[in-house]
Structure formats: structure tokens, C-alpha cells
Write an enzyme that holds these catalytic residues in place. Structure first.
Site, short mmCIF file in Angstrom:
data_model
loop_
_atom_site.label_atom_id
_atom_site.label_comp_id
_atom_site.label_asym_id
_atom_site.label_seq_id
_atom_site.Cartn_x
_atom_site.Cartn_y
_atom_site.Cartn_z
N SER A 1 42.50 39.66 39.93
CA SER A 1 42.77 39.43 40.89
C SER A 1 43.69 39.53 41.46
O SER A 1 45.02 39.59 40.64
CB SER A 1 42.01 37.51 41.03
OG SER A 1 42.46 37.50 42.43
N TYR B 1 40.69 28.61 39.27
CA TYR B 1 40.03 30.66 39.04
C TYR B 1 41.69 31.44 39.64
O TYR B 1 41.30 31.70 38.50
CB TYR B 1 39.88 30.53 41.00
CG TYR B 1 39.37 32.29 41.55
CD1 TYR B 1 37.94 32.56 40.66
CD2 TYR B 1 40.77 32.76 41.57
CE1 TYR B 1 37.55 34.36 40.99
CE2 TYR B 1 40.31 34.56 41.70
CZ TYR B 1 38.89 34.64 41.69
OH TYR B 1 38.70 36.37 41.64
#
Length: 252
Positions: free
Chosen positions: A144, A157
Site C-alpha cells: 500500500s 491498516y
């Protein structure tokens, strides 16, 4: 190496979270490059199966809940039994929970870290054992922008995706000499279910678009070329790399 180093003919790929979004885009790209695909999903993946079969490749669906590590060995065994082996693993499945750091709950922490990091490691372990015994392979983790940055309101996350970057390097260090390439793709802002809330927030959507040099959200298919590259012999000397596919986000 074949005359076309991007050719995946004869290869079998396991792709998690493959019913929609990034997983679907990557699975279809690998199939179009010649691979047969084992799709791992909690919900119906028939649309992805249809797209893979349209590309002339075989597809099976393995229904599994990746919030625990329980199905990891079974996924590899079932894919290998049905399709003749496992040469490529794409760890795409992931979830996200949003809240201010001062209000973040243990449940929201554990749910995200267990799915995004713990299961990723143990599925890689299961695939790695198979690949070591069968001449090697390629593992591609979906990282990410938050592998590089902190973000806001996504504590678990961010922690999980930072961990994905670290595990990618760790596994590359341990397994390169055993014939396994381990790399990652770090998507930028891609239009998927996970980012639906951001797309619907007029202010955040505008801020995000202003920051992306390409001037648009990415589409799942935009990751396909990177996945084919990392899965193929074209990346035979690429190890432990996190490849950003972000429309220029990190460059700004």
C-alpha cells in the site's frame, strides 16, 4: 527463459481476494499472460472465473475465510491438486477499519492485522514450502502507499501494510537462494470497495485527486502489468522490491 520472458504458460497462480477489485484485475492479467488461476474468496467469484475462462485459461474457486490461518495449507493443497502445482501466489486479500487513533478498538486492530499480515505470512509459508520442493516460484504481496506513509484514521491498516513491506524483504532474504522471488506491489488510490468511503467523501476525494499527478483514481487493471512482470521470468533478478503503482503519488 522463454523467448517471451513475460509468458506464464504452464504456470498456476493462487490469488486471494479475487472475486472483485484488485484481486480480480490481477487474476485476469495473469490468465491473459498464460497462467491457470486458483481464486480464493469468501464470496461468489463467478464473474472472475468467467473472465479467466474467456482468456482461455482454467480457473477454480477455493472458498476460504482468511481472517484465520486455518485454511492456508488447504488452499495450497487444493490448488496444487486441481491445477497441477502452485508457481505463483498473490497475497491480495485485505480489510480496513477506520477510526481516530484515540478511539481505535482492539477488535478493529486484531481483525485487520490478522487478515492483512498474519494470514499473509502463513499462506506464504505454505506456498513457500510447496515451491521449495518443486523448483521455486514467485510470491507477490499487495502492499500500500501506507507501506511508506502513515495515513490517518487507519492505525491497524498502516501497521499491517508496513509489516507487509518488511515481510516481503525478510522472505526474499530467506528464499531467494531456494528459487523463490518475493516482491510486493504498492497500489496508489485504486477505485475498489475498500476505498468507496473516500471516493464518496467530496472533500477527501478532491484532495486525493489534486495530489495524484496522473489526475485520476487507478483502476484494478492498472496493476495487471506489474503483477505479470513480477510473476514472470522477466523479473528473475528482482527480489524484495516494493513496486509502487500509484499514478505518481509518491513522486509528488
Amino acid at each position: 527463459m522463454s523467448s517471451n520472458p513475460f509468458d506464464l504458460s504452464g504456470k498456476v497462480a493462487v490469488v486471494t481476494g479475487a472475486n472483485t477489485g484488485i484481486g480480480q484485475g490481477v487474476a485476469v492479467a495473469l490468465a491473459e499472460a498464460g497462467a491457470d488461476i486458483a481464486l480464493v474468496a469468501r464470496s461468489d467469484a463467478s464473474e472472475t472465473v468467467g473472465l479467466i475462462e474467456k482468456a482461455g485459461r482454467r480457473a477454480i474457486t477455493i472458498k476460504a475465510d482468511l481472517s484465520t490461518i486455518e485454511p492456508c495449507e488447504l488452499i495450497v493443497d487444493e490448488a496444487a491438486s486441481a491445477l497441477g502445482g502452485v508457481n505463483i501466489l498473490v497475497n491480495n486479500a485485505g480489510i480496513i477499519r477506520r477510526n481516530d487513533a484515540v478511539d481505535f478498538t482492539e477488535d478493529d486492530w486484531d481483525a485487520v492485522v490478522d487478515t492483512n499480515l498474519k494470514t499473509l505470512f502463513f499462506l506464504s509459508q505454505a506456498a513457500g514450502r510447496h515451491m521449495i520442493d518443486n523448483g521455486g516460484g514467485s510470491i507477490i504481496n499487495i502492499a500500500s502507499m501506507l507501506t511508506f506513509q502513515g495515513g490517518i484514521r487507519v492505525a491497524s491498516y498502516t501497521a499491517s501494510k508496513s509489516g507487509v513491506g518488511g515481510l516481503t524483504k525478510l522472505l526474499a532474504n530467506e528464499w531467494a537462494a531456494k528459487g523463490i522471488r518475493v516482491n510486493a506491489i504498492a497500489p496508489g488510490y485504486i477505485a475498489t470497495n475498500n476505498t468507496a468511503a473516500l471516493q464518496a467523501d467530496e472533500t477527501r476525494n478532491r484532495q486525493i485527486l489534486e495530489r495524484i499527478p496522473a489526475g485520476r483514481w487507478g483502476e484494478p487493471g492498472d496493476l495487471g502489468g506489474a503483477a505479470v512482470f513480477l510473476a514472470s521470468d522477466a523479473a528473475c533478478y528482482v527480489q524484495g522490491h516494493v513496486l509502487a503503482v500509484d499514478g505518481g503519488w509518491l513522486a509528488r
